[in-house]
Design an enzyme around this catalytic site. Structure first.
Site, PDB file in Angstrom:
ATOM      1  N   HIS A 285       0.872  -1.181   0.000  1.00 37.18           N
ATOM      2  CA  HIS A 285       0.000   0.000   0.000  1.00 37.18           C
ATOM      3  C   HIS A 285       0.909   1.233   0.000  1.00 37.18           C
ATOM      4  O   HIS A 285       2.021   1.194   0.545  1.00 37.18           O
ATOM      5  CB  HIS A 285      -0.827  -0.051   1.282  1.00 37.18           C
ATOM      6  N   ASP A 362       3.507  -4.155   7.938  1.00 39.33           N
ATOM      7  CA  ASP A 362       2.233  -3.447   7.793  1.00 39.33           C
ATOM      8  C   ASP A 362       1.132  -4.470   8.067  1.00 39.33           C
ATOM      9  O   ASP A 362       0.871  -5.358   7.252  1.00 39.33           O
ATOM     10  CB  ASP A 362       2.147  -2.884   6.362  1.00 39.33           C
ATOM     11  N   GLN A 365      -4.064  -4.994   7.085  1.00 37.91           N
ATOM     12  CA  GLN A 365      -5.038  -5.980   6.592  1.00 37.91           C
ATOM     13  C   GLN A 365      -4.979  -7.293   7.357  1.00 37.91           C
ATOM     14  O   GLN A 365      -5.976  -8.006   7.439  1.00 37.91           O
ATOM     15  CB  GLN A 365      -4.810  -6.259   5.093  1.00 37.91           C
ATOM     16  N   LYS A 388     -10.092  -0.581  10.700  1.00 39.44           N
ATOM     17  CA  LYS A 388     -10.245  -1.804   9.905  1.00 39.44           C
ATOM     18  C   LYS A 388     -10.480  -3.012  10.806  1.00 39.44           C
ATOM     19  O   LYS A 388     -10.634  -4.127  10.343  1.00 39.44           O
ATOM     20  CB  LYS A 388      -8.985  -2.046   9.072  1.00 39.44           C
ATOM     21  N   CYS A 527      -4.802   2.379  -3.672  1.00 45.43           N
ATOM     22  CA  CYS A 527      -3.528   2.892  -3.098  1.00 45.43           C
ATOM     23  C   CYS A 527      -2.377   1.930  -3.333  1.00 45.43           C
ATOM     24  O   CYS A 527      -1.489   1.771  -2.475  1.00 45.43           O
ATOM     25  CB  CYS A 527      -3.660   3.201  -1.610  1.00 45.43           C
TER      26      CYS A 527
HETATM   27  N1  PMP Z   1      -1.607  -0.556   4.615  1.00 48.04           N
HETATM   28  C1  PMP Z   1      -2.552  -1.336   4.095  1.00 48.04           C
HETATM   29  C2  PMP Z   1      -2.186  -2.729   3.671  1.00 48.04           C
HETATM   30  C3  PMP Z   1      -3.851  -0.863   3.966  1.00 48.04           C
HETATM   31  O1  PMP Z   1      -4.796  -1.644   3.439  1.00 48.04           O
HETATM   32  C4  PMP Z   1      -4.167   0.449   4.400  1.00 48.04           C
HETATM   33  C5  PMP Z   1      -5.570   0.999   4.285  1.00 48.04           C
HETATM   34  N2  PMP Z   1      -6.182   0.794   3.049  1.00 48.04           N
HETATM   35  C6  PMP Z   1      -3.137   1.223   4.938  1.00 48.04           C
HETATM   36  C7  PMP Z   1      -1.883   0.685   5.037  1.00 48.04           C
HETATM   37  C8  PMP Z   1      -3.391   2.618   5.409  1.00 48.04           C
HETATM   38  O2  PMP Z   1      -4.194   2.615   6.547  1.00 48.04           O
HETATM   39  P1  PMP Z   1      -4.815   3.978   7.111  1.00 48.04           P
HETATM   40  O3  PMP Z   1      -5.497   4.642   5.968  1.00 48.04           O
HETATM   41  O4  PMP Z   1      -5.767   3.525   8.160  1.00 48.04           O
HETATM   42  O5  PMP Z   1      -3.686   4.779   7.667  1.00 48.04           O
END
Ligand code: PMP
Length: 569
Positions: A285, A362, A365, A388, A527
């Protein structure tokens, strides 16, 4: 064993806080010897700042098995609490333990008033471990797979898990039980972007706002004390949930993005030099890619990618060539938010140790869907978001191994993160306060604690199993659609996310038509632009599941998809 409970009641209840502590120390001194061979990881009880081991001697079988509690701690006060538990449960059978109101004992002792929130969590952890051991021996209770694992040695969830009943779970989500304008109920398939919240989380936030809201770590008046207890208890819960060694390894942030930026600019930027390498992947991401790209640009370090296989997994055959001595930091997602791939974090951590690299995971997910155990996996940092994981927005977590948190510089400066300020200089507090400058998202942190507790009750092994079934069902349905390409690996290598494209159908048009059927999916690059470029596509449609999704949701989605496809192709 030990003093009879009645005697403890008599001597203890009227003591003030200081004398209660002395009394607990005395009780702790007389605790029976805990066999050193039982000081194993399997017997560790988490939740308290001190170390606690708990096991049991069992004579007899089934509901009539008599359970003798054996426990020890490196804290003498906790040893005193253990002595009270031993006296309270002395001579009880498994079924007696399960029906015994231990809280009444604590109330009568006035214990809750006099011990710190950390000790209270530790005490709860011990009681829950005792109940779990009793459940293991009582024939009328059946342990879930997760509970058996806990008894066998994994980190103990704070609450025993009930059976996984998806309809009962779904009923707890108000937003999913409100009809849309056309009378249909929403088919929510975008939990990967943000999950819905169960009533207990919404209620917890409301409780804080209505009953005892105050700033955290500031006031010593009643609201302030209660808020601090709730806030720190959320930290304890999070530490326990992740399998951290201590609650001090849990830093609250605004979310995954904020957490990853903290590590990039607080740990990596001051350390990396030209020629050093940051190892990451093309499936990240942007939140776990752009900060490292920035660190590389600013330090002269090189950003290097672990190659992918054609089915979207990390190519293990390339590990020997990419995990080299120059790599100082490895940043990798535990689960891809587009491909759904679950990455082999334990193996990556092993490689990192061999080359002395810092591992940043990270977990945005993975943490809501798969059991995490940071201490056993030996990761340095793990980051995730509250929104999430059925919790509030505006809050997230950085788990940092204690030594890494000590090394890391703060990037936000202000109140609470200092231990001393003069007109010339400032001295930082110890972690986690060092990274929690200013007023925190207090209500959200407490709401996150409620969400984690709720999820732990479901048991992540059961959650994963449920979501895996949905993923397989979805896969089977999608495979029958002509011209449809699924990205990423087979269901056994992925979590509850599936992205795809259909020949001749634009993902945006598809999302709009699905929406008209009350089916909510995500479309676009999610993203992950480098990944979409790698796959040679501009965008895709993504379905992601949460605990509340059902087989009916999958069927409703497939039906809507087929209708939309016929309209669009
Ligand atoms: N890493 C991953 C794998 C994600 O799916 C996301 C959210 N889509 C993020 C980071 C970013 O998270 P946040 O927008 O809550 O900061």
């Amino acid at each position: 064993m030990g003093l009879p409970l009645a005697e403890i009641f008599e001597e203890f209840s009227d003591l003030d806080r200081e004398d209660q502590s002395k009394y607990l120390l005395e009780l702790g001194d007389d605790l029976p010897l805990f066999p050193p061979a039982l000081r194993t990881e399997a017997n560790r009880v988490y939740g308290c700042q001190s170390q606690v081991w708990l096991s049991a001697d069992v004579s007899g079988h089934g509901d009539n098995a008599v359970i003798r509690i054996l426990a020890d701690s490196d804290s003498n006060i906790v040893r005193g609490l253990i002595a009270i538990l031993q006296s309270a449960y002395d001579g009880m059978t498994a079924s007696e333990i399960l029906s015994y109101d231990i809280q009444a004992v604590f109330r009568q002792l006035n214990l809750q008033q006099h011990i710190s929130p950390q000790r209270r969590n530790g005490l709860r952890g011990m009681v829950e471990r005792i109940q779990l051991l009793a459940r293991k021996h009582a024939v009328s209770f059946e342990l879930s797979a997760e509970e058996s694992a806990s008894v066998a040695g994994a980190v103990l969830p704070l609450c025993p898990a009930p059976r996984f009943d998806v309809l009962q779970i779904r009923r707890q989500f108000p937003v999913l039980n409100r009809p849309l304008g056309d009378g249909r109920f929403p088919v929510y398939l975008d939990s990967g972007a943000s999950s819905q919240k169960p009533a207990c989380v919404i209620e917890k936030e409301r409780e804080v706002e209505e009953q005892y809201y105050a700033n955290a770590h500031r006031g010593t008046y009643q609201f302030g004390v209660r808020i601090d207890e709730e806030f720190e208890s959320a930290r304890e819960l999070t530490a326990n949930f992740l399998g951290a060694r201590s609650a001090d390894e849990i830093v609250f942030t605004a979310g995954t993005t904020a957490g990853l930026n903290l590590i990039a600019f607080g740990w990596a930027l001051p350390r990396l030099r030209p020629g050093d390498e940051i190892l990451t992947t093309v499936m990240e991401h942007h939140a776990n890619f752009v900060p490292w790209q920035q660190v590389a640009i600013r330090t002269g370090a090189r950003l290097k990618l672990i190659p992918l296989t054609s089915d979207g997994r990390l190519d293990a055959s390339a590990f020997d060539s990419v995990f080299t001595e120059k790599v100082r930091l490895v940043a990798v997602t535990a689960m891809s938010n587009m491909l759904g791939t679950i990455n082999p974090i334990r193996e990556i951590a092993r490689r990192c140790r061999q080359i002395n690299a810092c591992l940043v995971v990270d977990g945005a997910q993975s943490v809501p869907h798969l059991p995490a155990n940071v201490a056993a996996d030996e990761v340095d940092f793990l980051v995730f978001s509250g929104h999430k994981i059925y919790g509030p927005t505006g809050v997230g977590v950085v788990y940092g191994r204690q030594s890494r948190l000590e090394e890391m510089e703060p990037v936000m400066f202000g109140g609470h993160m200092i231990s001393e300020v003069t007109t010339e200089r400032s001295v930082w507090s110890r972690p986690p306060a060092k990274f929690e400058a200013g007023t925190m998202p207090i209500v959200q942190v407490i709401g996150l604690g409620a969400a984690i507790r709720w999820l732990q009750q479901l048991g992540l092994a059961a959650v994963h199993q449920h979501e895996e079934q949905l993923t397989r069902l979805l896969f089977d349905g999608l495979r029958e659609i002509p011209g449809l390409r699924i990205f990423g690996p087979a269901p056994e290598h992925r979590g509850a996310i599936v992205s795809f494209r259909i020949d001749g159908v634009h993902p945006e048009d598809l999302a709009a038509l699905l929406d008209s059927h009350g089916v909510f999916t995500r479309h676009g690059h999610h993203c992950t632009m480098p990944l979409h470029a790698h796959l040679g596509i501009a965008g895709s449609t993504r379905v992601s599941f949460g605990v509340y999704n059902t087989a009916d949701d999958v069927q409703a989605f497939l039906k809507a998809l087929n209708q939309a496809r016929q309209q669009l192709q």
